[in-house]
Design an enzyme around this catalytic site. Structure first.
Site, PDB file in Angstrom:
ATOM      1  N   CYS A 299      -7.831  90.830  -2.981  1.00 18.99           N
ATOM      2  CA  CYS A 299      -7.712  89.692  -3.904  1.00 18.99           C
ATOM      3  C   CYS A 299      -7.828  88.350  -3.188  1.00 18.99           C
ATOM      4  O   CYS A 299      -6.905  87.549  -3.195  1.00 18.99           O
ATOM      5  CB  CYS A 299      -6.398  89.768  -4.676  1.00 18.99           C
ATOM      6  SG  CYS A 299      -4.932  89.898  -3.617  1.00 18.99           S
TER       7      CYS A 299
ATOM      8  N   ASP B  99       7.385  99.353  -2.456  1.00 21.05           N
ATOM      9  CA  ASP B  99       7.102  97.942  -2.221  1.00 21.05           C
ATOM     10  C   ASP B  99       8.111  97.447  -1.187  1.00 21.05           C
ATOM     11  O   ASP B  99       9.224  97.977  -1.105  1.00 21.05           O
ATOM     12  CB  ASP B  99       7.214  97.141  -3.516  1.00 21.05           C
ATOM     13  CG  ASP B  99       6.523  95.793  -3.417  1.00 21.05           C
ATOM     14  OD1 ASP B  99       5.367  95.690  -3.872  1.00 21.05           O
ATOM     15  OD2 ASP B  99       7.126  94.840  -2.878  1.00 21.05           O
ATOM     16  N   SER B 100       7.728  96.430  -0.432  1.00 19.18           N
ATOM     17  CA  SER B 100       8.634  95.899   0.596  1.00 19.18           C
ATOM     18  C   SER B 100       9.696  94.985   0.013  1.00 19.18           C
ATOM     19  O   SER B 100      10.668  94.635   0.682  1.00 19.18           O
ATOM     20  CB  SER B 100       7.829  95.141   1.661  1.00 19.18           C
ATOM     21  OG  SER B 100       7.127  94.056   1.072  1.00 19.18           O
TER      22      SER B 100
ATOM     23  N   ARG C  14      -6.403  98.923 -14.604  1.00 15.37           N
ATOM     24  CA  ARG C  14      -5.343  99.879 -14.957  1.00 15.37           C
ATOM     25  C   ARG C  14      -5.790 100.771 -16.114  1.00 15.37           C
ATOM     26  O   ARG C  14      -5.572 101.987 -16.105  1.00 15.37           O
ATOM     27  CB  ARG C  14      -4.051  99.128 -15.310  1.00 15.37           C
ATOM     28  CG  ARG C  14      -3.310  98.581 -14.099  1.00 15.37           C
ATOM     29  CD  ARG C  14      -1.956  98.037 -14.482  1.00 15.37           C
ATOM     30  NE  ARG C  14      -2.027  96.686 -14.989  1.00 15.37           N
ATOM     31  CZ  ARG C  14      -1.918  95.589 -14.259  1.00 15.37           C
ATOM     32  NH1 ARG C  14      -1.740  95.692 -12.937  1.00 15.37           N
ATOM     33  NH2 ARG C  14      -1.983  94.382 -14.784  1.00 15.37           N
TER      34      ARG C  14
ATOM     35  N   ASP D 108      -3.129  98.523  -3.321  1.00 11.49           N
ATOM     36  CA  ASP D 108      -3.356  97.166  -3.826  1.00 11.49           C
ATOM     37  C   ASP D 108      -2.558  96.175  -2.980  1.00 11.49           C
ATOM     38  O   ASP D 108      -1.561  95.602  -3.446  1.00 11.49           O
ATOM     39  CB  ASP D 108      -2.940  97.096  -5.303  1.00 11.49           C
ATOM     40  CG  ASP D 108      -3.270  95.758  -5.943  1.00 11.49           C
ATOM     41  OD1 ASP D 108      -4.154  95.047  -5.436  1.00 11.49           O
ATOM     42  OD2 ASP D 108      -2.634  95.416  -6.959  1.00 11.49           O
TER      43      ASP D 108
END
Length: 390
Positions: free
Chosen positions: A334, A243-244, A205, A294
Site C-alpha cells: 500500500c 497483529d503486533s 475481501r 497485508d
C-alpha cells in the site's frame, strides 16, 4: 490572485494528465509566498493553465485544483466535494467509504472517510488547511454529519509546517459501528490506524470469499479482523489472526464476537515474521491452506524504497517456503512508490528465493471509491495479488 509562471514547455506533463507542478518547473520561484496560498498558474507564454495552491518550501510546489482557462468557481470546495459524493453514489458507496480521495477528486491533500453519520478527515497539506472552514461547511451541507473528526496525525503534515493536533466539530465517539459486505465491525476512530478502517480493501475481501471455503487460514497483520472474519463467514474451517498491536487484537476479538465467529477465529498478538519462521520449521499446530499477508506501508519515501522492497520480498519468500502445493497466498502492498510492475517483481523475487513455482491467479488494486487518475500514477497505491503455489 498571485500568478505562478512555468518554464517553457513545462505544461506538457500537466496536459498529459498529471496534477502536480514541481519547484524546478517554475520560472522564478518566489519563496516569500505563504504556504497554502491559492494561485493561478500560467504557461511561459502567459496562457492560463489552471489554479492550485502553492508551497514554496516543497518539492511539489503547486497542487492543481482545476485545469484549463475557465475561472475558478467561488464555491469550488463545495462543487468538488459534491461531485465526489455523486460519483460514490453512482458506484453504490453511500454510508460507509471514502468520500474524497485527494487529487482524484480535485482536492489534493484531502481525505474524507464516512462512517455513517461521522466523517473522519485527513488534511495533509497547507493548502487544504487554509480551506478547512470551507471544507467543514461543505461537508456539513452535503452529509449533515453528527460529527467531523479532523484526525491531523499524518507525518506529511509536518513536512507542510502543520501541527498534529486533532480537531472535532460536533460529537465524535471513540468508536463507530459499520457494515461492509454483510460483515459488522466496531471501528476505533481516534486510536485506530489511518482513519480507523481500510475501505480500500473492500472489493478484495469480497473477491476472496470463494477461496476461503473449507480452508485453514493464517491472517497476518490482521488489524481489527476484516479479512479473517470475512474468511470465517465465507466458510473457512479455522482462522488464526495476528497483529503486533494489542489494541487492534482486542478489536478483532470484539468483531469476531459481533459476527458470531469467535469459535472459528482466534486472534492474538504476535509478530508476523516469527509466525512465518515457525511455519517453515513446522512449529505451528497445523499448516494453513491459505495465508493473508497485508503488511503496513514500509515505504514512507522514495529514499526508503530499496529497503522496503527487501522486506516485502523477504515476507513473500517466507510465506511461500511454508506452503504446500495448491495453497494460496493473498499479498498486498500500500504505497504509491511501489508500481504495479515492481509489485509483481517483488512476488517474482520472493518465489525465486523460496525456490517455489507459483501462479499469479489474479492481480487487483484499490476499491473504486479510491479512484485512479489516468496520467497520475501516484493515485494508484494499493496492489493486491492472489498467488497459488505449485
Amino acid at each position: 490572485m498571485t500568478d505562478i509562471k512555468l518554464k517553457a514547455k513545462e505544461e506538457r506533463r500537466l496536459q498529459a494528465g498529471h496534477w502536480w507542478i514541481f519547484s524546478n518547473e517554475i520560472d522564478g520561484l518566489d519563496t516569500s509566498i505563504e504556504p497554502g496560498t491559492l494561485v493561478r498558474v500560467v504557461s511561459h507564454e502567459d496562457k492560463q493553465v489552471g489554479y492550485g495552491y502553492f508551497n514554496p518550501h516543497s518539492l511539489i510546489a503547486v497542487r492543481l485544483i482545476q485545469k484549463g482557462e475557465e475561472e475558478l468557481p467561488e464555491d469550488f470546495v463545495f462543487e468538488n466535494l459534491d461531485k465526489a459524493y455523486t460519483y460514490r453514489k453512482e458506484i453504490g458507496i453511500r454510508k460507509y467509504g471514502r468520500m474524497c480521495y485527494g487529487e482524484a477528486d480535485n482536492m489534493p491533500g484531502l481525505v474524507v472517510d464516512r462512517y455513517g453519520d461521522i466523517l473522519v478527515v485527513d488534511v495533509l497539506t497547507a493548502g487544504m488547511e487554509k480551506l478547512k472552514p470551507q471544507i467543514t461547511k461543505a461537508l456539513q451541507k452535503i452529509f449533515k454529519p453528527a460529527g467531523i473528526y479532523y484526525k491531523n496525525d499524518s507525518s506529511f503534515r509536518a513536512l507542510e509546517g502543520l501541527t498534529n493536533t486533532p480537531e472535532i466539530v460536533g460529537e465524535v465517539p471513540e468508536e463507530v459501528a459499520i457494515e461492509e459486505n454483510g460483515v459488522k465491525y466496531a471501528v476505533p476512530l481516534r486510536g485506530g490506524q489511518k482513519t480507523g478502517f481500510y475501505f480500500d480493501q473492500r472489493e478484495n475481501r469480497e473477491f476472496l470469499k470463494p477461496y476461503f471455503k473449507d480452508k485453514l487460514v493464517l491472517d497476518l497483520y490482521s488489524y481489527i479482523g476484516s479479512f479473517g472474519i470475512t474468511a470465517a463467514l465465507a466458510g473457512a474451517t479455522q482462522v488464526w489472526g495476528c497483529d503486533s498491536s494489542a489494541a487492534a487484537v482486542e478489536y478483532a476479538k470484539k468483531n469476531a464476537e459481533l459476527n458470531g465467529v469467535a469459535d472459528t477465529v482466534v486472534f492474538h498478538r504476535d509478530d508476523a515474521e516469527r509466525l512465518l519462521s515457525a511455519l517453515k520449521k513446522g512449529e505451528l499446530p497445523d499448516q494453513p491452506d491459505m495465508i493473508l499477508l497485508d503488511p503496513p506501508a514500509f515505504v514512507k519515501s522514495r529514499k526508503a524504497l530499496p529497503q522496503a522492497v527487501g522486506l516485502y520480498v523477504k515476507l513473500v519468500k517466507m510465506a511461500l517456503e511454508g506452503m504446500k502445493p495448491g495453497n494460496y497466498l493473498a499479498f498486498s502492498t500500500c504505497s504509491h512508490h511501489i508500481s504495479r510492475e515492481l509489485f509483481v517483481d517483488i512476488i517474482r523475487q520472493g518465489a525465486s528465493k523460496a525456490g517455489r513455482q507459483a501462479v499469479l491467479v489474479e492481480l487487483r488494486g484499490q476499491a473504486k471509491d479510491h479512484p485512479i487518475l489516468i496520467g497520475m500514477p501516484e493515485t494508484e497505491y494499493l496492489h493486491f495479488a492472489l498467488i497459488q503455489v505449485k
